[in-house]
Design a protein around this motif. Structure first.
Motif, mmCIF file in Angstrom:
data_model
loop_
_atom_site.group_PDB
_atom_site.id
_atom_site.type_symbol
_atom_site.label_atom_id
_atom_site.label_comp_id
_atom_site.label_asym_id
_atom_site.label_seq_id
_atom_site.Cartn_x
_atom_site.Cartn_y
_atom_site.Cartn_z
ATOM 1 N N SER A 86 1.117 -1.070 0.244
ATOM 2 C CA SER A 86 -0.029 -0.157 -0.165
ATOM 3 C C SER A 86 0.691 1.553 0.065
ATOM 4 C CB SER A 86 -0.936 -0.248 1.301
ATOM 5 O OG SER A 86 -2.075 -1.140 0.797
ATOM 6 N N LEU A 87 1.986 1.096 1.454
ATOM 7 C CA LEU A 87 2.756 2.567 1.114
ATOM 8 C C LEU A 87 3.746 2.461 -0.038
ATOM 9 C CD1 LEU A 87 4.347 4.899 2.674
ATOM 10 C CD2 LEU A 87 5.932 2.924 2.908
ATOM 11 N N LYS A 88 3.795 1.257 -1.177
ATOM 12 C CA LYS A 88 4.566 1.758 -2.429
ATOM 13 C C LYS A 88 3.787 2.458 -3.519
ATOM 14 C CE LYS A 88 5.317 -2.071 -4.551
ATOM 15 N NZ LYS A 88 5.851 -3.359 -4.774
ATOM 16 N N TYR A 89 2.234 2.217 -3.407
ATOM 17 C CA TYR A 89 0.985 2.150 -4.816
ATOM 18 C C TYR A 89 0.811 3.420 -4.041
ATOM 19 C CZ TYR A 89 0.694 -2.731 -5.113
ATOM 20 O OH TYR A 89 1.178 -3.868 -5.133
ATOM 21 N N THR A 90 0.126 3.924 -2.901
ATOM 22 C CA THR A 90 -0.081 5.324 -2.495
ATOM 23 C C THR A 90 1.184 6.105 -3.487
ATOM 24 O OG1 THR A 90 -0.847 4.638 -0.572
ATOM 25 C CG2 THR A 90 -0.327 6.683 -1.022
ATOM 26 N N VAL A 91 2.730 6.054 -3.081
ATOM 27 C CA VAL A 91 4.195 7.023 -3.081
ATOM 28 C C VAL A 91 4.099 6.869 -4.776
ATOM 29 C CG1 VAL A 91 6.542 7.272 -3.054
ATOM 30 C CG2 VAL A 91 5.054 6.179 -1.017
ATOM 31 N N VAL A 92 4.354 6.134 -5.003
ATOM 32 C CA VAL A 92 4.263 5.949 -7.189
ATOM 33 C C VAL A 92 3.031 6.469 -7.531
ATOM 34 C CG1 VAL A 92 4.447 4.372 -8.461
ATOM 35 C CG2 VAL A 92 6.184 3.573 -6.764
ATOM 36 N N GLY A 93 1.666 5.953 -6.810
ATOM 37 C CA GLY A 93 0.886 6.406 -7.517
ATOM 38 C C GLY A 93 0.261 7.753 -7.906
ATOM 39 N N THR A 94 -0.066 8.280 -6.264
ATOM 40 C CA THR A 94 0.426 9.898 -5.825
ATOM 41 C C THR A 94 1.351 10.620 -6.369
ATOM 42 O OG1 THR A 94 0.073 9.582 -3.463
ATOM 43 C CG2 THR A 94 0.400 11.569 -3.945
ATOM 44 N N GLY A 95 2.525 10.578 -6.548
ATOM 45 C CA GLY A 95 3.702 10.546 -7.728
ATOM 46 C C GLY A 95 3.441 10.930 -8.995
ATOM 47 N N ILE A 96 2.952 9.643 -9.671
ATOM 48 C CA ILE A 96 2.345 9.915 -11.503
ATOM 49 C C ILE A 96 1.611 11.162 -10.909
ATOM 50 C CG2 ILE A 96 1.441 8.833 -12.954
ATOM 51 C CD1 ILE A 96 2.848 6.435 -12.336
ATOM 52 N N ASN A 97 -0.038 11.185 -10.078
ATOM 53 C CA ASN A 97 -0.659 12.422 -10.129
ATOM 54 C C ASN A 97 -0.353 13.379 -10.033
ATOM 55 O OD1 ASN A 97 -2.477 9.256 -8.283
ATOM 56 N ND2 ASN A 97 -2.800 10.233 -10.279
ATOM 57 N N LEU A 98 0.243 14.036 -9.473
ATOM 58 C CA LEU A 98 1.063 15.324 -9.065
ATOM 59 C C LEU A 98 1.769 15.564 -10.336
ATOM 60 C CD1 LEU A 98 1.880 15.320 -5.593
ATOM 61 C CD2 LEU A 98 -0.327 15.647 -6.808
ATOM 62 N N ILE A 99 2.131 14.274 -11.107
ATOM 63 C CA ILE A 99 3.434 14.942 -12.161
ATOM 64 C C ILE A 99 2.625 15.449 -13.585
ATOM 65 C CG2 ILE A 99 4.975 13.919 -13.476
ATOM 66 C CD1 ILE A 99 6.473 12.115 -11.468
ATOM 67 N N GLY A 215 -6.963 8.080 -1.663
ATOM 68 C CA GLY A 215 -7.480 7.498 -2.307
ATOM 69 C C GLY A 215 -6.907 6.076 -2.847
ATOM 70 N N HIS A 216 -5.329 6.045 -3.071
ATOM 71 C CA HIS A 216 -4.725 5.161 -3.301
ATOM 72 C C HIS A 216 -4.532 4.204 -2.548
ATOM 73 C CE1 HIS A 216 -3.382 6.380 -7.794
ATOM 74 N NE2 HIS A 216 -2.901 7.380 -7.425
ATOM 75 N N TRP A 217 -3.963 4.582 -1.004
ATOM 76 C CA TRP A 217 -4.209 4.412 -0.252
ATOM 77 C C TRP A 217 -5.552 3.579 0.718
ATOM 78 C CZ3 TRP A 217 -0.090 2.336 3.295
ATOM 79 C CH2 TRP A 217 -0.585 1.883 5.022
ATOM 80 N N ASN A 218 -6.376 3.820 0.660
ATOM 81 C CA ASN A 218 -8.167 2.738 0.671
ATOM 82 C C ASN A 218 -8.561 2.403 -0.636
ATOM 83 O OD1 ASN A 218 -8.263 4.285 3.200
ATOM 84 N ND2 ASN A 218 -9.167 6.222 2.084
ATOM 85 N N SER A 219 -8.103 2.317 -1.820
ATOM 86 C CA SER A 219 -8.347 1.311 -3.249
ATOM 87 C C SER A 219 -8.268 0.006 -2.239
ATOM 88 C CB SER A 219 -7.414 1.970 -3.361
ATOM 89 O OG SER A 219 -7.703 1.204 -5.144
ATOM 90 N N TYR A 220 -9.662 -0.405 -3.285
ATOM 91 C CA TYR A 220 -9.076 -2.264 -2.739
ATOM 92 C C TYR A 220 -9.637 -2.408 -4.053
ATOM 93 C CZ TYR A 220 -13.824 -2.855 -1.682
ATOM 94 O OH TYR A 220 -14.941 -2.412 -1.261
ATOM 95 N N PHE A 221 -10.859 -1.934 -4.702
ATOM 96 C CA PHE A 221 -11.488 -2.831 -5.982
ATOM 97 C C PHE A 221 -10.912 -2.854 -6.732
ATOM 98 C CE2 PHE A 221 -14.459 -2.705 -9.170
ATOM 99 C CZ PHE A 221 -15.207 -3.403 -8.954
ATOM 100 N N SER A 222 -9.818 -1.982 -7.132
ATOM 101 C CA SER A 222 -8.903 -2.109 -8.748
ATOM 102 C C SER A 222 -7.548 -3.906 -7.924
ATOM 103 C CB SER A 222 -8.343 -0.758 -9.027
ATOM 104 O OG SER A 222 -9.286 0.145 -9.080
ATOM 105 N N ALA A 223 -7.478 -3.832 -6.583
ATOM 106 C CA ALA A 223 -6.578 -4.358 -6.800
ATOM 107 C C ALA A 223 -7.274 -6.140 -6.973
ATOM 108 C CB ALA A 223 -6.095 -4.694 -5.589
ATOM 109 N N LEU A 224 -9.169 -6.496 -6.434
ATOM 110 C CA LEU A 224 -9.070 -7.540 -6.610
ATOM 111 C C LEU A 224 -9.857 -7.598 -8.025
ATOM 112 C CD1 LEU A 224 -11.721 -6.338 -3.848
ATOM 113 C CD2 LEU A 224 -10.313 -8.034 -3.632
ATOM 114 N N ILE A 225 -9.592 -6.638 -8.363
ATOM 115 C CA ILE A 225 -10.238 -7.204 -10.355
ATOM 116 C C ILE A 225 -8.570 -7.429 -10.698
ATOM 117 C CG2 ILE A 225 -10.548 -5.861 -12.900
ATOM 118 C CD1 ILE A 225 -12.679 -4.211 -11.103
#
Length: 304
Positions: A86-99, A215-225
């Protein structure tokens, strides 16, 4: 007495203003209590006996203090893997979002951008119309992103609503005189953006960071899919499995009625503990960005 509570200026106000201020403070205090108490209740309930919670005995302090729920949660070795994922997905995902979001919002806020209304209309179109879950899954699968981090962070790389909020902030809060002075000094658009705009845009950066990160930290539905490898499951999926497993065991048919009841109590304790475990990192981050978050959200959303 009231002057000591509300300040020296309180004594100089008219009587009607004093009454209004007192009622205003009382109302705000009640709203604060309504917001904070449910959070506090979850904390004390996670350390209390499920029977005491069910009987309504838990109000201000834990009753029959116990940490068994947390012990059972952290017995799962996968929970630490979930935290790391979750930490990895949050850091990478948030970085991409901001960029992607911040430069796009700045560009769309510039009056001299040719075709910005058309581009903004295309972005806005995606807020109301989408392909749906099946086409999205087929696209991600055909791109070979299934069972990778990119399936979780790329499909939602830009939020149109966040883009609009950020664009409004740049359009309304960055003086045009700064750009004119930068041009006189020989700044290019890129240098103006990185050297001038970003340093004075901390409020909107804090807003975008917190919204995307939560949003990334609380996300679980995408991971299930998109994920089939258990070693890549985020924390939310692991906690969901723990909770479902405990509830199914508690609701199953067992010969020993005492064992069933004990399992039910443990399931109730784990339920509150799961909320705390999953929310704690976000609660720790928020105080550091709260000042900028409130300012940026008010400017961006109201003026937008």
């Amino acid at each position: 007495m009231l002057e000591k509570i509300f300040g020296e200026g309180f004594s100089k106000q008219a009587k009607s203003d004093k009454v209004f201020d007192v009622l205003n403070y009382i109302g705000l205090a009640m709203i604060l209590l309504l917001v904070l108490y449910p959070l506090y209740f979850i904390v004390i309930a996670s350390f209390s006996s499920p029977d005491a919670v069910a009987r309504g005995e838990v109000w201000l302090l834990p009753v029959d203090f116990s940490t068994e729920g947390y012990q059972r949660i952290f017995e799962y070795k996968e929970i630490w893997t979930g935290y790391w994922n979750s930490l990895k997905y949050t850091v990478v995902g948030t970085g991409i979002n901001l960029i992607l979001t911040i430069p796009a919002a700045f560009a769309l806020s510039r009056k001299e951008l040719v075709g910005k209304n058309v581009i903004m209309a295309l972005f806005t179109f995606t807020m109301f119309f989408g392909g749906g879950l099946v086409p999205t899954y087929l696209l991600v699968n055909n791109l070979g992103m299934n069972n990778t981090i990119w399936a979780l962070v790329l499909p939602g790389a830009v939020s149109t609503y966040n883009l609009i909020v950020a664009r409004s902030f740049f359009a309304q809060s960055i003086p045009e005189e700064l750009y004119e002075a930068s041009i006189v000094d020989g700044c290019t658009y890129a240098k103006y953006f990185f050297k001038v705009v970003l340093p004075v845009s901390k409020p909107i950066l804090a807003v975008m960071f917190l919204i995307y990160a939560v949003g990334h930290w609380n996300s679980y539905f995408s991971a299930l899919i998109y994920l089939t490898d258990r070693g890549m499951y985020p924390l939310q999926v692991i906690l969901r499995e723990i909770l479902i497993q405990q509830q199914s065991v508690a609701g199953g048919s067992m010969a020993n009625a005492e064992a069933v009841e004990a399992q039910r109590k443990l399931s109730e304790m784990i339920k509150y503990g799961v909320i705390i475990v999953s929310s704690l990192p976000v609660l720790c981050i928020y105080p550091f960005v709260q000042k900028h978050f409130v300012k940026g959200m008010m400017i961006g959303s109201v003026k937008g």
